[in-house]
Design a protein around this motif. Structure first.
Motif, PDB file in Angstrom:
ATOM      1  N   LEU A 153     128.010  38.057 -25.343  1.00 50.05           N
ATOM      2  CA  LEU A 153     128.910  38.823 -26.206  1.00 50.05           C
ATOM      3  C   LEU A 153     128.575  40.304 -26.169  1.00 50.05           C
ATOM      4  CD1 LEU A 153     129.405  36.843 -29.533  1.00 50.05           C
ATOM      5  CD2 LEU A 153     131.150  37.768 -28.013  1.00 50.05           C
ATOM      6  N   LEU A 177     129.726  41.879 -23.112  1.00 45.12           N
ATOM      7  CA  LEU A 177     131.187  41.973 -23.137  1.00 45.12           C
ATOM      8  C   LEU A 177     131.625  43.167 -23.974  1.00 45.12           C
ATOM      9  CD1 LEU A 177     133.371  40.077 -22.018  1.00 45.12           C
ATOM     10  CD2 LEU A 177     133.598  39.159 -24.303  1.00 45.12           C
ATOM     11  N   ILE A 178     131.050  43.301 -25.138  1.00 42.47           N
ATOM     12  CA  ILE A 178     131.474  44.365 -26.040  1.00 42.47           C
ATOM     13  C   ILE A 178     130.993  45.714 -25.545  1.00 42.47           C
ATOM     14  CG2 ILE A 178     131.290  45.222 -28.410  1.00 42.47           C
ATOM     15  CD1 ILE A 178     131.071  42.422 -29.340  1.00 42.47           C
ATOM     16  N   THR A 221     131.175  46.909 -22.708  1.00 37.29           N
ATOM     17  CA  THR A 221     132.238  47.567 -21.970  1.00 37.29           C
ATOM     18  C   THR A 221     133.283  47.952 -23.007  1.00 37.29           C
ATOM     19  OG1 THR A 221     133.269  45.433 -21.659  1.00 37.29           O
ATOM     20  CG2 THR A 221     131.923  46.243 -19.860  1.00 37.29           C
ATOM     21  N   LYS A 222     133.410  49.252 -23.209  1.00 37.20           N
ATOM     22  CA  LYS A 222     134.304  49.736 -24.261  1.00 37.20           C
ATOM     23  C   LYS A 222     135.738  49.239 -24.044  1.00 37.20           C
ATOM     24  CE  LYS A 222     132.625  52.986 -27.264  1.00 37.20           C
ATOM     25  NZ  LYS A 222     131.446  52.345 -27.634  1.00 37.20           N
ATOM     26  N   PHE A 223     136.338  48.749 -25.095  1.00 37.84           N
ATOM     27  CA  PHE A 223     137.746  48.348 -24.995  1.00 37.84           C
ATOM     28  C   PHE A 223     138.441  48.734 -26.276  1.00 37.84           C
ATOM     29  CE2 PHE A 223     135.273  44.853 -26.635  1.00 37.84           C
ATOM     30  CZ  PHE A 223     135.989  44.462 -27.753  1.00 37.84           C
ATOM     31  N   LYS A 224     139.748  48.702 -26.207  1.00 38.97           N
ATOM     32  CA  LYS A 224     140.525  49.071 -27.388  1.00 38.97           C
ATOM     33  C   LYS A 224     140.253  48.082 -28.517  1.00 38.97           C
ATOM     34  CE  LYS A 224     145.021  51.228 -27.813  1.00 38.97           C
ATOM     35  NZ  LYS A 224     146.427  51.162 -27.437  1.00 38.97           N
ATOM     36  N   ILE A 257     124.117  42.167 -32.400  1.00 39.64           N
ATOM     37  CA  ILE A 257     124.034  43.578 -32.764  1.00 39.64           C
ATOM     38  C   ILE A 257     122.718  44.191 -32.295  1.00 39.64           C
ATOM     39  CG2 ILE A 257     123.738  45.081 -34.763  1.00 39.64           C
ATOM     40  CD1 ILE A 257     126.008  43.185 -35.972  1.00 39.64           C
ATOM     41  N   ILE A 258     121.638  43.435 -32.427  1.00 38.01           N
ATOM     42  CA  ILE A 258     120.360  43.951 -31.941  1.00 38.01           C
ATOM     43  C   ILE A 258     120.443  44.216 -30.435  1.00 38.01           C
ATOM     44  CG2 ILE A 258     117.901  43.488 -31.679  1.00 38.01           C
ATOM     45  CD1 ILE A 258     118.032  41.697 -34.064  1.00 38.01           C
ATOM     46  N   LEU A 311     123.102  44.579 -28.576  1.00 42.84           N
ATOM     47  CA  LEU A 311     124.084  45.616 -28.290  1.00 42.84           C
ATOM     48  C   LEU A 311     123.453  46.996 -28.455  1.00 42.84           C
ATOM     49  CD1 LEU A 311     127.008  45.861 -27.522  1.00 42.84           C
ATOM     50  CD2 LEU A 311     127.611  45.834 -29.922  1.00 42.84           C
ATOM     51  N   ALA A 312     122.685  47.132 -29.519  1.00 46.86           N
ATOM     52  CA  ALA A 312     122.028  48.416 -29.753  1.00 46.86           C
ATOM     53  C   ALA A 312     121.107  48.751 -28.588  1.00 46.86           C
ATOM     54  CB  ALA A 312     121.239  48.351 -31.052  1.00 46.86           C
ATOM     55  N   GLN A 371     123.131  49.802 -25.497  1.00 49.91           N
ATOM     56  CA  GLN A 371     123.684  51.154 -25.567  1.00 49.91           C
ATOM     57  C   GLN A 371     122.605  52.187 -25.342  1.00 49.91           C
ATOM     58  OE1 GLN A 371     126.232  51.408 -29.052  1.00 49.91           O
ATOM     59  NE2 GLN A 371     127.786  50.325 -27.879  1.00 49.91           N
ATOM     60  N   LYS A 387     126.691  42.489  -9.344  1.00 47.31           N
ATOM     61  CA  LYS A 387     126.642  42.483 -10.804  1.00 47.31           C
ATOM     62  C   LYS A 387     125.447  41.715 -11.322  1.00 47.31           C
ATOM     63  CE  LYS A 387     130.537  43.619 -13.279  1.00 47.31           C
ATOM     64  NZ  LYS A 387     131.797  43.380 -13.888  1.00 47.31           N
ATOM     65  N   PRO A 401     112.117  44.977 -24.530  1.00 45.71           N
ATOM     66  CA  PRO A 401     111.589  45.172 -25.893  1.00 45.71           C
ATOM     67  C   PRO A 401     112.577  44.716 -26.966  1.00 45.71           C
ATOM     68  CG  PRO A 401     111.329  47.158 -24.581  1.00 45.71           C
ATOM     69  CD  PRO A 401     112.158  46.225 -23.776  1.00 45.71           C
TER      70      PRO A 401
END
Lengths: 304, 360, 415
Positions: A93, A96-97, A99-102, A180-181, A183-184, A187, A204, A218
């Motif tokens: 997930l 997936l997220i 990659t910026k999307f609308k 969320i962890i 994803l952070a 980024q 890929k 980490p």
């Protein structure tokens, strides 16, 4: 104003030595009063019987009790599978997220709702959903997928099916948190590093394996540690769906002995069980950190 | 040209499949929550007596009254049976008492408000035409109204919850923030061990610390005080805050502080004027995180409060005895969940920054 | 957005500041009405509390210029708190309502004081409960909310009723045949019992064993053995998810199950949700008549209660026959354990439930709950739950050894 460098660094060195300890002192004081004291109290009491005589009886009782081993197995099963599944799904997930999307911001918000739900709500939601005449079967019937004769008896299964139900529910509740962890962390890596990987002809999958995952290590460790600690401590949703003793886990047995049975002798068994669980959780966490090599990593950082 | 078209096609196919996957995921997330909300607007009859259960609440209830030698009979329309089904007492008369009992029954079980006069009017029609069918508008918010009527002092409890959560945030953020700053900016002996031990605090099952905790709080005169409860919550939240704030401070380059110090301000001044403003969103997100944690907590709060219960305790106590009334339970759950969901909406932008760079 | 966050942060600091600055819960002002705190295990459903607040307490509050604060806590929490408060000397409850299973512990630990029952004329406490509420000739609790076990059947189950059986006067053999017939006719078991451990299975089965001459809670008395033998026939007659029922109301209301013998508050709740959909009856009979476990709760005044006199007035008020029957009706499903109150019952659905209960109480073999004779009553319940899981749901084969082992476990739990 010019100050000669050696002087500055000397005074700074002294302060530097003091300051971090001063900053950490409140934490240590706080934990001494509100954590260490009750914990020591619990440990001491776990080695005494109702009349206050020193004994190993509470621990012997636990190790002789077959339910303890069932609880141990169930907990291990829960931890291994729920943490793995949650990690794989949450990582997918997050990729997936990332990659910026609308609408990604709205998506993130909606994905975070399960995290904000109170335990009562989660329990009510799933027990009313998984009941034979619950909303899940109702939905499937409305959708024409099943009929009354083929309704699914979600809660009637044996121990394995109960374990899997809990794993699925836990995954539903917790995946956003893990995501969320991760994803952070993703980024933080930045797209340019991965792009470099592609430029050098990586596929890929190779980029993911050789660049993304190592750089994310980490963050992954943090996510896994936090999840392992809380997965070992799952109990409320189990009790809400099945009651006590139908799917024994370590924490569920603690609550049962400490709170439910309502006798001083059982209370102490609950305490002894808590000590055992604390040891197991700590050992698991340290083992994980050792295996994942986080200790060495830290030494490197310190050298920097 | 051809390859460009192909690429475009491939890209839009990719995009479409991405959205399909996303919609699928959203469906799985929202689906159970949808029922939580949906049930909270249904009547007792809707949630229990239809099989399969309705997926969305209806806006009205349809009734039928007929008559035989025993007396009048009331029926309600049942969608799954696609017919009127017996509802209420086996039979009733047109006496004032029976009519008013019927009104109460319809209100309680079907969430529909009807007056005694209206019922009597219908009964007269039954006398003439042997039966009558009628619809009554459903009161969609009836469960919420009942819920807030039965829980006494909901407003006071919400205030308590805010105080507990507020104090927890302040304690966790100041104590934890200081620790986090130390871990982020300084190297010192035992740092790794300390940072790990902070995590270990979460490893001793908190349930079994409740009783010693009560005794400590009672001795400090803080039992059943919001502050006492927040001291308990802070045990878990401080360790979380340390890890989060450490990562927040780490993400702010130390060079900025050093630059400020070159311009003559002290380390403290640099912290206040440079680092803190930059860290504020992350810290605020961390605050919200502890806020949600203590807002939702109920297990410890049940033991540690008596006259100053928090909102979750009030909800929990109201729901303990309502196991056979899922419509009420869902209404209570939603009432408690909505504030937490709103907080989540506020923090979503900062939550990513909050976790950036958390490292063991 | 940042402004919002900052202002929220400020708001938290302010609330916290208010807390630190002595903004702790304010004490009652001087001439405000006194607050009487009632901590109860009874009347936990929201609707029942609403009834008490709307229809019962106002009269008392007006009479005595006070406010009644009613809080729900379960028995273990109440006891734990009494223990803590005895230790710290700060008693914060004026009236407690506890279950008869734990009354003994309240009395022997001297957490409650004696009630001046002789000053309260016009009420006779039901004889069935005197053992629990009295000790050494002194009365420590005033009974409220008695309960026994009743049979509840969905109208749809009636077509399977064995010929010759009368629901209102049914035997356990007939009941079990009925349950089996439903399961065979419908292709799935449709009988309910609280299969979740440590709920009320022990009482449902214990009541049956009483009707066969057993004694409660002996699990292998001759009467109980006979009961278990019959119950093994129920192997497939229980609903497939019976092990997850912590309460029979929900499955009975949803039609997932059609038949049960359960606590009258639970059966009453389902019955009252749509009386024309159900038949309610006394618990089935055995050779010794109807058997049922009878429970009761009691009002007590904790030693050291702040508003001691007012607490006594409150109990006097609540045990007046007309109030007791009003409360029993409004909170439907409990018996008023006061003889004078029972006499005025009519024939509304609520009174119907109460009357069936009274019938069981007055004509049946009833037993209380000897909770305090065991180190942990929860563990005693668990013994029954384990036998149920293994012998009834698991194998469906009668096994006397298992029952003897279970009895050994019960003996070991005795104090």
């Amino acid at each position: 104003m010019r100050i000669t460098k050696p002087q500055l660094s000397l005074s700074r060195d002294n302060r530097k030595k003091m300051v971090p300890y001063l900053l950490i002192a409140p934490v240590i004081i706080y934990y001494t009063i509100f954590w260490l004291f009750p914990v020591l109290n619990a440990i001491v009491e776990s080695f005494r019987d109702v009349d206050g005589i020193w004994t190993l009886g509470n621990y012997i009782y636990i190790f002789k009790d077959p339910v303890f081993y069932t609880a141990l197995f169930d907990t291990a099963f829960l931890v291994i599978f729920s943490v793995t599944i949650e990690f794989v799904l949450a990582f997918g997930l997050a990729l997936l997220i990332n990659t910026k999307f609308k609408g990604s911001s709205i998506f993130l918000f909606l994905a975070m709702i399960p995290m904000a739900l109170p335990a009562v709500a989660v329990g009510a939601m799933w027990s009313s959903g998984l009941a034979t005449r619950g909303w899940l079967n109702s939905f499937l019937m409305h959708a024409g997928i099943i009929d009354d004769a083929s309704k699914i008896l979600f809660l009637a299964g044996g121990e394995m099916s109960r374990l899997w139900l809990i794993i699925i529910i836990d995954a539903w509740t917790v995946i956003p948190f893990v995501m969320i962890i991760l994803l952070a962390g993703l980024q933080g890596i930045g797209a340019d590093v991965r792009e470099a990987g592609y430029i050098f002809g990586g596929t890929k999958f190779q980029v993911l394996r050789k660049i993304t995952i190592p750089m994310l290590k980490p963050t992954i460790t943090t996510a896994m540690i936090l999840r392992i600690i809380s997965a070992i401590q799952i109990w409320l949703i189990i009790v809400m769906l099945f009651g006590f003793n139908r799917l024994p886990t370590l924490l569920e047995q603690i609550v049962l002995n400490y709170d439910e049975l309502g006798a001083a002798s059982f209370e102490r068994i609950g305490l002894a069980l808590s000590v055992i669980v604390a040891i197991i959780v700590s050992a698991t966490a340290i083992l994980y950190l050792k295996v994942s090599g986080s200790f060495e990593k830290k030494k490197e950082q310190e050298v920097e | 040209m051809n390859s460009a078209l192909q690429r475009q096609l491939r890209r839009s196919a990719k995009r479409t499949s991405l959205y399909i996957v996303l919609v699928g995921i959203l469906f799985i997330i929202i689906f159970p929550i949808f029922f939580l909300f949906s049930f909270s607007f249904m009547s007792d009859y809707e949630t229990y007596s239809e099989w399969p259960k309705p997926l969305v609440p209806s806006f009205k209830a349809d009734f039928k009254i007929d008559k035989d030698t025993e007396g009048y009979h009331l029926y309600i329309f049942n969608k799954s049976e696609n017919d009127f089904m017996p509802f209420g007492p086996l039979f009733f008369s047109n006496s004032e008492k029976d009519v008013s009992n019927l009104r109460k029954f319809i209100k309680l079980q079907a969430n529909s408000k009807i007056t005694d006069q209206k019922i009597e009017e219908y009964l007269r029609i039954v006398d003439k035409e042997s039966k009558v069918e009628f619809s009554v508008r459903k009161d969609l918010l009836a469960n919420y109204i009942l819920f807030f009527q039965v829980i006494n002092g909901a407003a006071r409890a919400v205030l308590n919850s805010l105080m507990v959560a507020g104090a927890t945030v302040v304690i966790a953020l100041t104590i934890g923030g200081m620790g986090g700053y130390a871990f982020a900016r300084y190297f010192f002996k035992g740092k790794n061990l300390l940072k790990l031990s902070v995590l270990f605090v979460r490893m001793f099952p908190a349930v079994s610390l409740a009783i010693p905790m009560v005794i400590i709080l009672a001795r400090m005169g803080l039992y059943d005080r919001p502050l006492g409860l927040s001291l308990v919550y802070s045990v878990g939240q401080i360790s979380m805050s340390i890890w989060i704030t450490a990562s927040v401070f780490m993400s702010i380059p130390i060079s900025l502080e050093e630059a400020a110090m070159i311009f003559g301000t002290t380390r403290v001044g640099a912290f206040w004027h440079v680092t803190l403003p930059l860290a504020l969103p992350g810290l605020a997100a961390c605050a919200m995180y502890s806020f949600i944690g203590s807002w939702n907590e109920v297990i410890a709060a049940v033991v540690l409060t008596q006259f100053n219960p928090t909102f979750p305790v009030v909800v929990y106590k109201a729901l303990v005895g309502s196991q056979g009334q899922i419509n009420l339970i869902t209404a209570g759950s939603v009432a408690q969940a909505v504030p937490a969901i709103i907080f989540t909406l506020i923090i979503r932008k900062y939550i990513i920054q909050m976790w950036g760079g958390v490292k063991v | 957005m940042r402004k919002v966050l900052i202002s929220l942060l400020v708001l938290f600091s302010l609330t916290a500041g208010y807390l630190f600055a002595g903004g702790q819960p304010e004490a009652a002002e001087a001439d405000a009405p006194t607050t009487l705190v009632v901590s109860s295990r009874l009347y936990s459903p929201a609707s029942e509390q609403k009834f008490l607040y709307d229809e019962v307490f106002p009269d008392f509050e007006k009479e005595n210029n006070c406010i009644v604060k009613f809080e729900i806590l379960d028995d273990t929490v109440l006891l734990k708190r009494a223990e803590l408060q005895a230790e710290t000397g700060r008693v914060t409850t004026d009236v407690v309502i506890v279950h008869n299973g734990v009354m003994d512990q309240w009395i022997t630990n001297k957490y409650v004081e004696e009630l001046p029952v002789s000053d309260w004329p016009g009420r006779t406490f039901s004889a069935a409960f005197l053992d629990s509420i009295m000790s050494g000739g002194k009365t420590y609790f005033a009974p409220v909310g008695g309960d026994v076990y009743l049979l509840l059947a969905n109208q749809k189950a009636m077509k399977y009723l064995p010929s010759g059986a009368d629901v209102q006067n049914i035997t356990w053999e007939q009941y079990i045949d009925w349950a089996v017939a439903i399961a065979e006719g419908e292709g799935e078991g449709k009988t309910a019992v609280t299969g979740v451990p440590m709920k009320s299975l022990i009482y449902m089965y214990g009541g049956m064993f009483l009707s066969y001459g057993g004694e409660f809670p002996v699990i292998n008395s001759p009467g109980a053995l006979e009961g278990w033998k019959l119950l093994t026939k129920m192997h497939n007659a229980y609903s497939p998810t019976v092990m997850t029922y912590d309460n029979v109301t929900a499955p009975m209301k949803s039609g997932e199950t059609w038949l049960t013998v359960a606590h009258m508050a639970r059966t009453g709740e389902a019955y009252r949700s749509n009386p024309s959909n159900y038949v309610i009856a006394p618990a089935p009979k055995g050779p010794k008549g109807i058997g049922s476990i009878a429970g009761v709760s009691g009002f007590g005044v904790p030693v050291g209660a702040e508003h001691h006199d007012l607490a006594l007035k409150f109990i006097e008020f609540m045990t007046r026959p007309e109030i007791a029957v009003k409360v029993a009706r409004g909170t439907g499903g409990f018996l008023p354990p006061i003889d004078e109150a029972i006499k005025v019952l009519g024939d509304s659905p609520v009174d119907e439930v109460i009357k069936k209960g009274v019938l069981v109480l007055q004509t049946g073999v009833v037993s209380g709950v000897p909770g305090s004779a065991y180190t942990s009553w929860g563990a005693v319940k668990q013994v029954y739950d384990d036998v149920f899981a293994e012998m009834i749901i698991g194998t469906g084969v009668y096994d006397e050894n298992l029952l003897n082992e279970a009895q050994a476990k019960l003996e070991a739990l005795k104090k």
